[in-house]
Each structure stands twice: as C-alpha cells, then as structure tokens.
Scaffold this motif. Structure first.
Motif, PDB file in Angstrom:
ATOM      1  N   ARG A   1      12.464  -5.386   3.383  1.00  0.00           N
ATOM      2  CA  ARG A   1      12.264  -6.729   3.917  1.00  0.00           C
ATOM      3  C   ARG A   1      10.946  -7.357   3.453  1.00  0.00           C
ATOM      4  NH1 ARG A   1      11.290  -3.590   8.744  1.00  0.00           N
ATOM      5  NH2 ARG A   1       9.174  -3.848   9.560  1.00  0.00           N
ATOM      6  N   ASP A   2      10.070  -6.565   2.826  1.00  0.00           N
ATOM      7  CA  ASP A   2       8.808  -7.102   2.316  1.00  0.00           C
ATOM      8  C   ASP A   2       8.987  -7.817   0.974  1.00  0.00           C
ATOM      9  OD1 ASP A   2       7.035  -4.115   3.394  1.00  0.00           O
ATOM     10  OD2 ASP A   2       7.597  -5.932   4.516  1.00  0.00           O
ATOM     11  N   PHE A   3      10.159  -7.690   0.391  1.00  0.00           N
ATOM     12  CA  PHE A   3      10.399  -8.249  -0.938  1.00  0.00           C
ATOM     13  C   PHE A   3      11.487  -9.318  -0.877  1.00  0.00           C
ATOM     14  CE2 PHE A   3       7.780  -5.514  -3.523  1.00  0.00           C
ATOM     15  CZ  PHE A   3       7.550  -4.433  -2.670  1.00  0.00           C
ATOM     16  N   ASP A   4      11.328 -10.348  -1.690  1.00  0.00           N
ATOM     17  CA  ASP A   4      12.215 -11.506  -1.652  1.00  0.00           C
ATOM     18  C   ASP A   4      13.169 -11.596  -2.831  1.00  0.00           C
ATOM     19  OD1 ASP A   4       9.166 -12.875  -0.694  1.00  0.00           O
ATOM     20  OD2 ASP A   4      10.860 -12.671   0.698  1.00  0.00           O
ATOM     21  N   TYR A   5      12.847 -10.921  -3.906  1.00  0.00           N
ATOM     22  CA  TYR A   5      13.658 -11.028  -5.114  1.00  0.00           C
ATOM     23  C   TYR A   5      14.051  -9.621  -5.577  1.00  0.00           C
ATOM     24  CZ  TYR A   5      11.570 -15.629  -5.028  1.00  0.00           C
ATOM     25  OH  TYR A   5      11.169 -16.877  -4.631  1.00  0.00           O
ATOM     26  N   TRP A   6      15.291  -9.528  -6.048  1.00  0.00           N
ATOM     27  CA  TRP A   6      15.842  -8.226  -6.406  1.00  0.00           C
ATOM     28  C   TRP A   6      16.580  -8.284  -7.732  1.00  0.00           C
ATOM     29  CZ3 TRP A   6      15.083  -3.847  -3.429  1.00  0.00           C
ATOM     30  CH2 TRP A   6      14.494  -4.054  -2.179  1.00  0.00           C
ATOM     31  N   GLY A   7      16.493  -7.183  -8.470  1.00  0.00           N
ATOM     32  CA  GLY A   7      17.291  -7.061  -9.675  1.00  0.00           C
ATOM     33  C   GLY A   7      18.678  -6.547  -9.347  1.00  0.00           C
ATOM     34  N   GLN A   8      19.487  -6.370 -10.379  1.00  0.00           N
ATOM     35  CA  GLN A   8      20.874  -5.971 -10.182  1.00  0.00           C
ATOM     36  C   GLN A   8      21.030  -4.463 -10.049  1.00  0.00           C
ATOM     37  OE1 GLN A   8      19.530  -6.580 -13.074  1.00  0.00           O
ATOM     38  NE2 GLN A   8      20.223  -4.935 -14.406  1.00  0.00           N
ATOM     39  N   GLY A   9      20.000  -3.720 -10.397  1.00  0.00           N
ATOM     40  CA  GLY A   9      20.032  -2.271 -10.267  1.00  0.00           C
ATOM     41  C   GLY A   9      20.398  -1.574 -11.567  1.00  0.00           C
ATOM     42  N   THR A  10      19.890  -0.360 -11.726  1.00  0.00           N
ATOM     43  CA  THR A  10      20.222   0.468 -12.893  1.00  0.00           C
ATOM     44  C   THR A  10      20.436   1.899 -12.413  1.00  0.00           C
ATOM     45  OG1 THR A  10      19.525   1.089 -15.137  1.00  0.00           O
ATOM     46  CG2 THR A  10      17.791   0.950 -13.482  1.00  0.00           C
TER      47      THR A  10
END
Length: 126
Positions: free
Chosen positions: A111-120
């Motif tokens: 919850r401290d982060f607002d942007y996310w990648g698609q994952g690897t």
C-alpha cells in the motif's frame, strides 16, 4: 504517463544468480521497490530503495543475498539475486511511488506504492 516495465526473469538453478531490471517512464520516483508473489500466497515485500542510493530496506528472507540498486539517470531499478533458493520462486513485481515519508516502516508494504509493473516470473530449480 507512468509505466514500469520489468525484465530479466527466467529459470535459474538453486545457488545461482539472476538480475531483474525495471525501467520507469516519467519523473524520478522518491522510492522504488520489488515485491513477489508465489502461487497461493499474498504479495510480499522483497526490497526497496528510497530517497537516495544508500537508503534501502530488505526482507529478512533475502537480506545478504539480494541487492537493490537504482540508476537515476536511466530511471531504472535493479534487483541482483544471488544464492537463490527454490523458495524464491515467484512472480516479481516492480513498484514505485512519488510519496516522501519519514515513517521508518514506509516503503515496505504494497500500500506504500502507487505504480506497479506487470511482473516477471522467476523460477528456481533445485
């Protein structure tokens, strides 16, 4: 528009090494981090780098094996994974935020982060 793109996942033997990269578009973030999620488990914190290159958090499970680093000029964060174990198998996600916080616990929770990648995907074979 903010975009995070991870790369570097794959199959690695136990005891080996792998480096993940996350390239970000847009402004420089105050913090970037890595999380992972194994099948049937919740997303868990791995490591984060905040404010400057010397401020880092690590999960106890990866401390002394993984190293997070940032290249501000390239707006890229890396996760060097050494001495990997089968339990490190998971989808690894890059995360970022512009929020600046002095809370010592900050930058260690999803919850401290607002942007996310698609994952690897990283798979460690025994």
């Amino acid at each position: 528009q903010v975009q995070l793109v991870e790369s570097g996942g794959g199959l690695v033997q136990a005891g080996g090494s792998r480096r993940l990269s996350c390239a970000a578009s847009g402004r420089t973030f105050s913090a970037m981090g890595w999380f992972r999620q194994a099948p049937g488990k919740e997303r868990e914190f791995v490591a984060s780098s905040y404010w400057g290159p010397t401020n880092t958090h690590y999960a106890d499970s990866v401390k002394d094996r993984f190293t997070i680093s940032r290249d501000s000029a390239k707006n890229t964060v890396y996760l060097q994974m050494d001495r990997v174990k089968p339990e490190d198998t998971a989808v690894y996600y890059c995360a970022a935020t512009f929020v600046i916080s002095t809370d010592i616990r900050y930058y260690t929770r999803p919850r401290d982060f607002d942007y996310w990648g698609q994952g690897t995907q990283v798979t460690v074979s025994s």
